[in-house]
Write an enzyme that holds these catalytic residues in place. Structure first.
Site, PDB file in Angstrom:
ATOM      1  N   ASN A  93     -46.810-102.559 108.755  1.00 38.48           N
ATOM      2  CA  ASN A  93     -46.224-103.257 107.614  1.00 38.48           C
ATOM      3  C   ASN A  93     -47.229-103.461 106.474  1.00 38.48           C
ATOM      4  O   ASN A  93     -46.829-103.594 105.323  1.00 38.48           O
ATOM      5  CB  ASN A  93     -45.689-104.612 108.109  1.00 38.48           C
ATOM      6  CG  ASN A  93     -45.452-105.585 106.993  1.00 38.48           C
ATOM      7  OD1 ASN A  93     -44.512-105.431 106.205  1.00 38.48           O
ATOM      8  ND2 ASN A  93     -46.320-106.587 106.867  1.00 38.48           N
ATOM      9  N   TYR A 159     -48.372 -95.900  93.749  1.00 40.53           N
ATOM     10  CA  TYR A 159     -47.678 -96.690  94.771  1.00 40.53           C
ATOM     11  C   TYR A 159     -46.570 -95.849  95.421  1.00 40.53           C
ATOM     12  O   TYR A 159     -46.494 -95.716  96.646  1.00 40.53           O
ATOM     13  CB  TYR A 159     -47.088 -97.980  94.177  1.00 40.53           C
ATOM     14  CG  TYR A 159     -46.246 -98.709  95.194  1.00 40.53           C
ATOM     15  CD1 TYR A 159     -46.847 -99.325  96.282  1.00 40.53           C
ATOM     16  CD2 TYR A 159     -44.852 -98.733  95.099  1.00 40.53           C
ATOM     17  CE1 TYR A 159     -46.080 -99.958  97.255  1.00 40.53           C
ATOM     18  CE2 TYR A 159     -44.081 -99.364  96.067  1.00 40.53           C
ATOM     19  CZ  TYR A 159     -44.697 -99.970  97.135  1.00 40.53           C
ATOM     20  OH  TYR A 159     -43.939-100.582  98.109  1.00 40.53           O
TER      21      TYR A 159
HETATM   22  C1  8X3 Z   1     -40.985-101.587  96.462  1.00 36.72           C
HETATM   23  C2  8X3 Z   1     -39.530-101.477  96.300  1.00 36.72           C
HETATM   24  O1  8X3 Z   1     -37.662-101.266  94.557  1.00 36.72           O
HETATM   25  O2  8X3 Z   1     -39.580-102.664  94.018  1.00 36.72           O
HETATM   26  O3  8X3 Z   1     -41.398-101.127  97.685  1.00 36.72           O
HETATM   27  O4  8X3 Z   1     -39.833-100.260  94.072  1.00 36.72           O
HETATM   28  S1  8X3 Z   1     -39.121-101.405  94.644  1.00 36.72           S
END
Ligand code: 8X3
Length: 259
Positions: A93, A159
């Site tokens: 996680n 990310y």
């Molecule tokens: C992040 C989800 O929808 O904010 O992991 O990109 S979002």
């Protein structure tokens, strides 16, 4: 061909990374209250101790760990107390999103941090725990991906790319683990409440709160319940990838640059 009974599988020792808050803490609570012993791994000792005190030290073993330090991960796994050593569910996680600037403005350090935790950390912990699972013929790796690994959006750059890594590593692990009985699942949530947005916006709580204004995001408990569902399916069944979003979040059109 006879079908096996649809007996519920119950993991008995669960290892959760990023366990000190948000999804991680909810996952620890869910499995510990369901009767499993849980290794709660994270960097913040105080929060882990609180969690262990809340749920009982016989249920929760707090483990201070930086997942991106490969040598520390190997040592920590080797040194697990006997009652917590036979891990049959790993929930990878731990993950961070740092910054939401466009690629041309983003900080290299933020990118390095995301790659270190989301990719290297996840791979190190998985590699340290897999041999035991394979030897016991029993195990499940649940990785936390994201919708950002599939759908691009402005500022998602590295990310999203780290989460595409998590998705592909999950599928590749399934190939390598063929015939071992060890299962692999990638859970890919959209918007969810956690410290996620606060970290993403460098601790700016107002900016983080604005992300969820007027909508209902997924909760850490939604994620924990989903993981419990995938982890308790009968041993002949593998959920490969599971994508979930709040109803209030969906897709928009491509952008077009008109001059
Ligand atoms: C992040 C989800 O929808 O904010 O992991 O990109 S979002």
């Amino acid at each position: 061909m006879s079908q096996p009974a649809r007996d519920v599988f119950r993991p008995s020792v669960v290892f959760v990374t990023g366990a000190s808050a948000g999804f991680g803490a909810a996952i620890v609570r869910r499995f510990a209250s369901g009767g499993a012993r849980v290794v709660a791994a994270a960097r913040r000792e105080e929060r882990l101790e609180q969690l262990a005190a809340e749920l009982g030290k016989d249920r929760v073993h707090p483990l201070v760990l930086d997942v991106s330090d490969g040598a520390a991960v190997a040592r920590a796994v080797e040194g697990l107390p006997a009652d917590f050593a036979a891990v049959d569910l790993l929930v990878n996680n731990a993950g961070v999103a740092v910054g939401m600037d466009t690629a041309q403005r983003a900080k290299a350090d933020d990118w390095a941090k995301m790659i270190d935790v989301n990719c290297k950390g996840l791979a190190f912990v998985t590699q340290a725990l897999l041999p035991g699972m394979v030897a016991r013929g029993r195990g499940h790796v649940v990785n936390l991906g994201s919708v950002a690994g599939t759908y691009p959006y402005p500022g998602g750059n590295v990310y999203g790319a780290t989460k595409a890594f998590v998705h592909q590593l999950s599928l590749n692990l399934r190939s390598d683990l063929h015939g071992t009985g060890v299962r692999v699942t990638c859970i890919e949530p959209g918007m969810a409440t956690s410290e996620f947005s606060e970290v993403r916006f460098g601790g700016d709580k107002a900016k983080a709160d604005a992300v969820y204004k007027g909508m209902t995001p997924l909760s850490p408990e939604d994620i924990a319940a989903t993981i419990e569902w995938v982890a308790t399916q009968p041993p002949h069944m593998n959920v490969n990838v599971l994508e979930l979003m709040p109803v209030a979040q969906s897709f928009a059109a491509f952008q077009v640059d008109r001059k």
